[in-house]
Motif scaffolding. Structure first.
Motif, PDB file in Angstrom:
ATOM      1  N   MET A   1       0.817  -1.209   0.000  1.00 52.65           N
ATOM      2  CA  MET A   1       0.000   0.000   0.000  1.00 52.65           C
ATOM      3  C   MET A   1       0.855   1.266   0.000  1.00 52.65           C
ATOM      4  O   MET A   1       0.343   2.368   0.188  1.00 52.65           O
ATOM      5  CB  MET A   1      -0.926   0.005   1.220  1.00 52.65           C
ATOM      6  N   THR A   2       2.163   1.120  -0.212  1.00 52.18           N
ATOM      7  CA  THR A   2       3.009   2.309  -0.269  1.00 52.18           C
ATOM      8  C   THR A   2       2.590   3.248  -1.407  1.00 52.18           C
ATOM      9  O   THR A   2       2.755   4.467  -1.308  1.00 52.18           O
ATOM     10  CB  THR A   2       4.479   1.913  -0.480  1.00 52.18           C
ATOM     11  N   ILE A   3       2.045   2.669  -2.473  1.00 48.39           N
ATOM     12  CA  ILE A   3       1.591   3.495  -3.589  1.00 48.39           C
ATOM     13  C   ILE A   3       0.486   4.439  -3.116  1.00 48.39           C
ATOM     14  O   ILE A   3       0.384   5.582  -3.564  1.00 48.39           O
ATOM     15  CB  ILE A   3       1.090   2.610  -4.746  1.00 48.39           C
ATOM     16  N   GLU A   4      -0.370   3.966  -2.197  1.00 48.89           N
ATOM     17  CA  GLU A   4      -1.455   4.797  -1.690  1.00 48.89           C
ATOM     18  C   GLU A   4      -0.917   6.029  -0.971  1.00 48.89           C
ATOM     19  O   GLU A   4      -1.581   7.067  -0.892  1.00 48.89           O
ATOM     20  CB  GLU A   4      -2.334   3.987  -0.724  1.00 48.89           C
ATOM     21  N   ALA A   5       0.286   5.919  -0.420  1.00 44.27           N
ATOM     22  CA  ALA A   5       0.881   7.038   0.307  1.00 44.27           C
ATOM     23  C   ALA A   5       1.721   7.932  -0.609  1.00 44.27           C
ATOM     24  O   ALA A   5       2.344   8.880  -0.146  1.00 44.27           O
ATOM     25  CB  ALA A   5       1.744   6.516   1.448  1.00 44.27           C
ATOM     26  N   ALA A   7       4.256   6.815  -2.744  1.00 43.92           N
ATOM     27  CA  ALA A   7       5.581   6.302  -3.080  1.00 43.92           C
ATOM     28  C   ALA A   7       5.561   5.573  -4.419  1.00 43.92           C
ATOM     29  O   ALA A   7       4.536   5.042  -4.834  1.00 43.92           O
ATOM     30  CB  ALA A   7       6.079   5.367  -1.986  1.00 43.92           C
ATOM     31  N   ARG A   8       6.697   5.551  -5.093  1.00 38.23           N
ATOM     32  CA  ARG A   8       6.833   4.802  -6.342  1.00 38.23           C
ATOM     33  C   ARG A   8       7.198   3.341  -6.058  1.00 38.23           C
ATOM     34  O   ARG A   8       6.808   2.440  -6.794  1.00 38.23           O
ATOM     35  CB  ARG A   8       7.921   5.435  -7.216  1.00 38.23           C
ATOM     36  N   ILE A   9       7.988   3.124  -5.013  1.00 36.39           N
ATOM     37  CA  ILE A   9       8.452   1.788  -4.679  1.00 36.39           C
ATOM     38  C   ILE A   9       8.367   1.603  -3.169  1.00 36.39           C
ATOM     39  O   ILE A   9       8.666   2.522  -2.407  1.00 36.39           O
ATOM     40  CB  ILE A   9       9.914   1.567  -5.130  1.00 36.39           C
ATOM     41  N   GLY A  10       7.966   0.419  -2.740  1.00 32.02           N
ATOM     42  CA  GLY A  10       7.936   0.114  -1.315  1.00 32.02           C
ATOM     43  C   GLY A  10       8.655  -1.196  -1.044  1.00 32.02           C
ATOM     44  O   GLY A  10       8.515  -2.152  -1.804  1.00 32.02           O
TER      45      GLY A  10
END
Length: 250
Positions: A1-5, A7-10
């Motif tokens: 869910m890093t994309i939801e925040a 970010a491009r990569i998590g």
């Protein structure tokens, strides 16, 4: 869910629990390749002594089950709370969003969430229809019956999950309770084919989106966990599953 925040990569460092989950699964490496993969995966955690901009610790021990009242996943509150009042929001933009969301959801501020009636239940999507999700929902459904006038569908997240669930007899528990057991797929998560809400219908859903029209034009979606969605189906309204299981602390 890093994309939801944003970010491009998590990257989340894997641990022994992750490795145990992967071992022996289809497409997972085996034998010497497995050992080589483990050696590489164990090299992924952050460097010793790494400095972080911020560390946040959240104690969820006494957190009540959460449900959404609006039209984004952020519009959520404890099931023990009431529909919020827009004027209580922090700024003008949030006030305007809350007013619009409550109008679409046909909810009045101050209404207890436990008093909100539902028409349909959807346990599915890639978010909340893993084998362990279906197990937890089945424990709530076991020996009970879905409320009159409520339609509930259970959609495993993959064919592999579906086969494993059926091998454990989870499908029979849901069917005996009056829920429909479906083949794996997206289903009502994206209002696919006939699996959708009609205008004005309200759904207790385990999917990951509750935007306007997500589950059907004019449909109203309340996001929650699998056990909470099943509980709503059994009572016909948003329900604190702890009331059914006799547990105050969850």
């Amino acid at each position: 869910m890093t994309i939801e925040a944003g970010a491009r990569i998590g990257l989340v460092a894997p641990d022994d629990t992750t490795f145990a989950y992967l071992k022996g699964r289809p497409l997972a490496p085996r034998g010497a390749l497995w050992e080589a993969a483990l050696k590489y995966w164990r090299s992924l955690p952050s460097d010793t002594g790494a400095r972080f901009a911020k560390t946040i610790e959240i104690n969820v021990t006494d957190l009540a089950p959460q449900v959404t009242w609006g039209t984004t996943p952020a519009d959520c509150a404890p099931i023990t709370a009431a529909v919020p009042r827009p004027e209580s929001m922090a700024n003008k933009a949030q006030i305007q969003h809350a007013q619009k969301a409550l109008s679409y959801m046909d909810l009045r501020p101050g209404t207890q969430l436990k008093d909100v009636k539902i028409d349909k239940v959807f346990v599915g999507s890639c978010t909340n229809s893993r084998l362990e999700d279906l197990r937890r929902g089945a424990e709530v459904a076991r020996g009970r019956k879905i409320a009159g006038g409520v339609t509930g569908i259970i959609v495993p997240g993959s064919a592999q999950v579906q086969a494993a669930a059926q091998a454990e007899g989870l499908d029979r528990i849901y069917k005996d309770a009056g829920f429909e057991w479906r083949n794996a797929g997206c289903s009502m998560c994206v209002a696919m084919n006939e699996d959708r809400l009609e205008p004005g219908e309200r759904c207790a859903s385990t999917s990951n989106r509750n935007f306007e029209g997500r589950q059907g034009s004019g449909g109203r979606t309340h996001l929650m966990s699998p056990e909470m969605a099943v509980a709503a189906g059994l009572t016909g309204r948003l329900t604190d599953v702890r009331d059914l299981l006799g547990s105050v602390s969850g």
